[in-house]
Design a protein around this motif. Structure first.
Motif, mmCIF file in Angstrom:
data_model
loop_
_atom_site.group_PDB
_atom_site.id
_atom_site.type_symbol
_atom_site.label_atom_id
_atom_site.label_comp_id
_atom_site.label_asym_id
_atom_site.label_seq_id
_atom_site.Cartn_x
_atom_site.Cartn_y
_atom_site.Cartn_z
ATOM 1 N N GLU A 63 0.336 -1.015 0.336
ATOM 2 C CA GLU A 63 -0.078 -0.120 -0.123
ATOM 3 C C GLU A 63 1.060 1.516 0.241
ATOM 4 O O GLU A 63 0.057 1.915 0.337
ATOM 5 N N ALA A 64 2.506 1.297 -0.868
ATOM 6 C CA ALA A 64 3.003 2.169 -0.581
ATOM 7 C C ALA A 64 2.750 3.480 -1.193
ATOM 8 O O ALA A 64 1.781 3.608 -2.635
ATOM 9 N N GLY A 65 2.492 4.783 -0.565
ATOM 10 C CA GLY A 65 2.477 5.917 -1.574
ATOM 11 C C GLY A 65 0.844 6.495 -0.656
ATOM 12 O O GLY A 65 0.187 7.504 -1.031
ATOM 13 N N GLN A 66 -0.197 5.089 -0.716
ATOM 14 C CA GLN A 66 -1.147 5.751 0.263
ATOM 15 C C GLN A 66 -1.637 6.169 1.454
ATOM 16 O O GLN A 66 -0.524 5.814 2.320
ATOM 17 N N PHE A 67 -2.492 6.941 1.526
ATOM 18 C CA PHE A 67 -2.481 7.294 3.109
ATOM 19 C C PHE A 67 -3.308 6.864 3.913
ATOM 20 O O PHE A 67 -4.292 5.813 3.230
ATOM 21 N N ALA A 68 -3.362 6.826 5.449
ATOM 22 C CA ALA A 68 -4.206 6.022 6.389
ATOM 23 C C ALA A 68 -4.578 6.497 7.775
ATOM 24 O O ALA A 68 -3.762 7.751 7.754
ATOM 25 N N ILE A 69 -4.806 6.111 8.580
ATOM 26 C CA ILE A 69 -5.022 6.609 9.631
ATOM 27 C C ILE A 69 -4.928 6.164 11.237
ATOM 28 O O ILE A 69 -5.177 4.697 10.718
ATOM 29 N N VAL A 70 -3.817 6.250 12.222
ATOM 30 C CA VAL A 70 -3.635 5.148 12.768
ATOM 31 C C VAL A 70 -5.227 5.670 13.473
ATOM 32 O O VAL A 70 -5.146 6.657 14.307
ATOM 33 N N ILE A 71 -5.400 4.180 13.929
ATOM 34 C CA ILE A 71 -6.300 4.158 14.710
ATOM 35 C C ILE A 71 -6.401 3.060 16.295
ATOM 36 O O ILE A 71 -7.165 3.335 16.922
ATOM 37 N N GLY A 72 -5.138 2.852 16.165
ATOM 38 C CA GLY A 72 -4.714 2.177 17.626
ATOM 39 C C GLY A 72 -3.125 1.912 17.720
ATOM 40 O O GLY A 72 -2.324 2.713 16.968
ATOM 41 N N LYS A 73 -2.737 2.089 18.935
ATOM 42 C CA LYS A 73 -1.151 2.129 19.215
ATOM 43 C C LYS A 73 -1.044 -0.035 19.576
ATOM 44 O O LYS A 73 -1.373 0.313 20.611
ATOM 45 N N VAL A 74 -0.157 0.031 19.259
ATOM 46 C CA VAL A 74 0.064 -1.542 19.668
ATOM 47 C C VAL A 74 1.299 -1.529 20.854
ATOM 48 O O VAL A 74 1.310 -1.634 22.188
ATOM 49 N N ASP A 75 3.011 -0.764 20.438
ATOM 50 C CA ASP A 75 3.558 -0.344 21.542
ATOM 51 C C ASP A 75 4.276 0.134 21.095
ATOM 52 O O ASP A 75 3.946 0.832 20.508
ATOM 53 N N SER A 76 5.855 0.535 21.404
ATOM 54 C CA SER A 76 6.618 1.478 21.235
ATOM 55 C C SER A 76 6.689 1.626 18.993
ATOM 56 O O SER A 76 7.680 2.503 18.823
ATOM 57 N N ARG A 77 6.388 0.356 18.807
ATOM 58 C CA ARG A 77 6.959 0.227 17.496
ATOM 59 C C ARG A 77 6.070 -0.035 16.081
ATOM 60 O O ARG A 77 6.403 0.093 14.639
ATOM 61 N N PHE A 78 4.699 -0.464 17.193
ATOM 62 C CA PHE A 78 3.849 -0.795 16.056
ATOM 63 C C PHE A 78 2.405 0.107 16.313
ATOM 64 O O PHE A 78 1.928 0.466 17.627
ATOM 65 N N VAL A 79 1.985 0.518 15.067
ATOM 66 C CA VAL A 79 0.674 1.330 15.281
ATOM 67 C C VAL A 79 -0.591 0.592 14.163
ATOM 68 O O VAL A 79 -0.231 -0.365 13.115
#
Length: 111
Positions: free
Chosen positions: A21-37
């Motif tokens: 999905e490179a180049g596309q936009f998305a919205i952060v809806i959650g945080k998993v830990d310090s490395r992943f959303v």
């Protein structure tokens, strides 16, 4: 993502840099830990099936959707329609800024 960049916030629009999905936009809806959303766009990636993404593979923008952020903080959920609306609103403003003559310095990042 470097040390100087901040961790993306809930409701923040990000541009995906790596993967299918490179180049596309998305919205952060959650945080998993310090490395992943968790990312969703309300269209291909619905709220119920978000994409777990490494923060070094996304470029945060300065746009944070107040409607999405408020919905996530109050109820813990957001509708796919709100996600689509927020991304469309951001893309419209982003393209309007480019038409005004703003130049990107060789990169397609929105910082």
């Amino acid at each position: 993502m470097s040390e100087t960049e901040s961790y993306p916030e809930l409701g923040q629009v990000v541009q995906i840099l790596q993967g299918r999905e490179a180049g596309q936009f998305a919205i952060v809806i959650g945080k998993v830990d310090s490395r992943f959303v968790l990312l969703a766009d309300g269209d291909k990636r619905k709220y119920d099936r978000p994409k777990k993404k490494n923060v070094s593979h996304i470029a945060p923008t300065i746009f944070i959707s107040p409607e999405v952020q408020r919905s996530l903080l109050e109820t813990g959920r957001v509708t796919n329609g709100k996600l689509r609306y927020a991304i469309n609103k951001f893309v419209d403003e982003y393209q309007a800024d480019l038409k005004k003559g703003d130049q990107l310095d060789g990169e397609r990042r929105c910082n």
